[in-house]
Design an enzyme around this catalytic site. Structure first.
Site, PDB file in Angstrom:
ATOM      1  CB  CYS A 131      -0.906  -0.007   1.221  1.00 15.31           C
ATOM      2  SG  CYS A 131      -1.771   1.544   1.489  1.00 15.31           S
TER       3      CYS A 131
ATOM      4  CG  HIS B   3      -6.865   9.286   0.342  1.00 15.37           C
ATOM      5  ND1 HIS B   3      -6.974   7.964  -0.036  1.00 15.37           N
ATOM      6  CD2 HIS B   3      -7.097  10.010  -0.773  1.00 15.37           C
ATOM      7  CE1 HIS B   3      -7.244   7.903  -1.330  1.00 15.37           C
ATOM      8  NE2 HIS B   3      -7.346   9.133  -1.798  1.00 15.37           N
TER       9      HIS B   3
HETATM   10  P1  AMP Z   1      -7.933   9.009  -4.857  1.00 14.74           P
HETATM   11  O1  AMP Z   1      -8.259   9.110  -6.305  1.00 14.74           O
HETATM   12  O2  AMP Z   1      -8.998   9.610  -3.975  1.00 14.74           O
HETATM   13  O3  AMP Z   1      -7.582   7.578  -4.453  1.00 14.74           O
HETATM   14  O4  AMP Z   1      -6.668   9.908  -4.619  1.00 14.74           O
HETATM   15  C1  AMP Z   1      -5.353   9.460  -4.663  1.00 14.74           C
HETATM   16  C2  AMP Z   1      -4.471  10.680  -4.706  1.00 14.74           C
HETATM   17  O5  AMP Z   1      -3.172  10.288  -4.302  1.00 14.74           O
HETATM   18  C3  AMP Z   1      -4.336  11.319  -6.083  1.00 14.74           C
HETATM   19  O6  AMP Z   1      -4.761  12.677  -6.014  1.00 14.74           O
HETATM   20  C4  AMP Z   1      -2.845  11.191  -6.399  1.00 14.74           C
HETATM   21  O7  AMP Z   1      -2.335  12.306  -7.089  1.00 14.74           O
HETATM   22  C5  AMP Z   1      -2.245  11.058  -5.012  1.00 14.74           C
HETATM   23  N1  AMP Z   1      -0.975  10.348  -4.931  1.00 14.74           N
HETATM   24  C6  AMP Z   1      -0.627   9.180  -5.522  1.00 14.74           C
HETATM   25  N2  AMP Z   1       0.611   8.818  -5.196  1.00 14.74           N
HETATM   26  C7  AMP Z   1       1.085   9.773  -4.363  1.00 14.74           C
HETATM   27  C8  AMP Z   1       2.330   9.995  -3.677  1.00 14.74           C
HETATM   28  N3  AMP Z   1       3.354   9.120  -3.766  1.00 14.74           N
HETATM   29  N4  AMP Z   1       2.468  11.107  -2.929  1.00 14.74           N
HETATM   30  C9  AMP Z   1       1.451  11.999  -2.822  1.00 14.74           C
HETATM   31  N5  AMP Z   1       0.261  11.841  -3.422  1.00 14.74           N
HETATM   32  C10 AMP Z   1       0.071  10.764  -4.202  1.00 14.74           C
HETATM   33 ZN    ZN Z   2      -2.365   1.427   3.664  1.00 13.32          ZN
END
Ligand code: AMP
Ligand code: ZN
Length: 105
Positions: free
Chosen positions: A3, A97
């Site tokens: 994850c 989140h």
């Molecule tokens: P969701 O679509 O609600 O699952 O949001 C996932 C979010 O995580 C997206 O806005 C991505 O840009 C962000 N995300 C993915 N990988 C990372 C990372 N390594 N660091 C920071 N944000 C991330």
């Molecule tokens: Zn997790």
């Protein structure tokens, strides 16, 4: 567990941390959808809102209060709080989140 957010919490993957305490971490979104875009993430691995139990009530309150605290610190006049749930709800990462978005959309 494979994850990405657990790896960020465990510092196995670097991130831009804006807030951290015993139960939550807040980071800058790597691909911001607004001029301000943070993610508030519980340290407990909960796959989505659909997996919340009554024992998570306090934790969910802490997540919202963390968003409020960051918004105040960053002097945000207004903002949006979004939780995507499930693929059809736009959720890509299966670790609950809260998105905090502000500025230009
Ligand atoms: P969701 O679509 O609600 O699952 O949001 C996932 C979010 O995580 C997206 O806005 C991505 O840009 C962000 N995300 C993915 N990988 C990372 C990372 N390594 N660091 C920071 N944000 C991330
Ligand atoms: Zn997790």
């Amino acid at each position: 567990m494979n994850c990405i957010f657990c790896k960020i919490i465990n510092k196995e993957i670097s991130s831009d941390i804006v807030y951290e305490d015993d139960s939550v971490i807040a980071i800058k979104d790597i691909n911001p959808k607004a001029s301000v875009h943070f993610l508030i993430i519980p340290k407990k691995h909960i796959p989505s809102v659909n997996y919340l139990g009554v024992e998570d009530k306090t934790l969910m309150g802490e997540i919202i209060l963390t968003a409020k605290k960051i918004a105040k610190e960053k002097d945000l006049r207004g903002y949006k709080l979004i939780i995507n749930v499930g693929r059809e709800g736009g959720q890509v990462i299966d670790h609950l989140h809260l998105h905090l978005l502000s500025g230009k959309y």
